[in-house]
Design an enzyme around this catalytic site. Sequence first.
Site, PDB file in Angstrom:
ATOM      1  N   SER A   1      -0.998  -1.701  -3.389  1.00  0.00           N
ATOM      2  CA  SER A   1      -0.473  -0.774  -2.396  1.00  0.00           C
ATOM      3  C   SER A   1      -1.623  -0.013  -1.731  1.00  0.00           C
ATOM      4  CB  SER A   1       0.550   0.159  -3.054  1.00  0.00           C
ATOM      5  OG  SER A   1       1.344   0.796  -2.080  1.00  0.00           O
TER       6      SER A   1
ATOM      7  N   HIS B   1       8.078  -3.908  -5.039  1.00  0.00           N
ATOM      8  CA  HIS B   1       6.745  -3.405  -4.706  1.00  0.00           C
ATOM      9  C   HIS B   1       5.874  -3.234  -5.944  1.00  0.00           C
ATOM     10  CE1 HIS B   1       3.715  -1.524  -2.289  1.00  0.00           C
ATOM     11  NE2 HIS B   1       3.824  -0.364  -2.897  1.00  0.00           N
TER      12      HIS B   1
END
Length: 257
Positions: free
Chosen positions: A84, A234
């Site tokens: 991320s 994610h």
Amino acid sequence: MFLNFKIQGEGQPLLLIHGLFGSLDNLGGLARVLADHYKVYQIDLPNHGQSPRSDDVTYPSQASAVKDFITQQGLNHVSVVGHSMGGKVAMAFAMANPDLVDQLVVMDIAPVQYRVRRHDAVLAGLNATMQTPIANRKEAEQTLSQHVKEPGVRQFLLKSLAKQDDGHFNWRFNVAALEANYDDITDWPLNGVFDKKTLFLKGADSDYIAAEHRDSIERQFPQAKAHVVAGTGHWLHAEKPDTVARVITRFLTKSER
């Protein structure tokens, strides 16, 4: 700047970089598996964990902090894995220091500006918890739950809640700096090229890497390959650490030949 870090394993150096509101512990499960093959370095990024605070959260600044760490450790080359926001830091570091980076793995992020503000509810919840001193974790979660509806996200955040000397709790990330400079975190001002082997790992159920990002990826990382991890979102490394570690190890091993 001296970043907080942890080392485990033996072998070629491998650096793991966590994402926004995280710490080096967030990649602990992945690190333990990879440590069977590599000397794994986990770091707390600036404004996170036990690393120093800074009002500058731009990617060139964070990449510079990573370079300082590599220099302090006496390393002249390293493979880098970032998740991320940490993936963006890893990309910025690789672009600025291609001679130091052997291979690059980017987990569920693209080298683009994200125009959707994904963390407003999180920031609102964090600010709400700090209106009065935090007495305990249960109290913090109850306040967070008024803004952050996903239990998994609350538990992720609470991993960075630490007891202070006065008996109260506080966040180990710098909420004020991250909120004030949030646009720098969602931005991607760089236009460089990293022309070495790069793997983009995408959670199958995540929308952080989309079809429209392909041109940006291929332009800036011309040797990029992609791998989709089924059944993950994610936080793919937390959901399937063994699978993600196996994919990363296979990629790095092939690149080293």
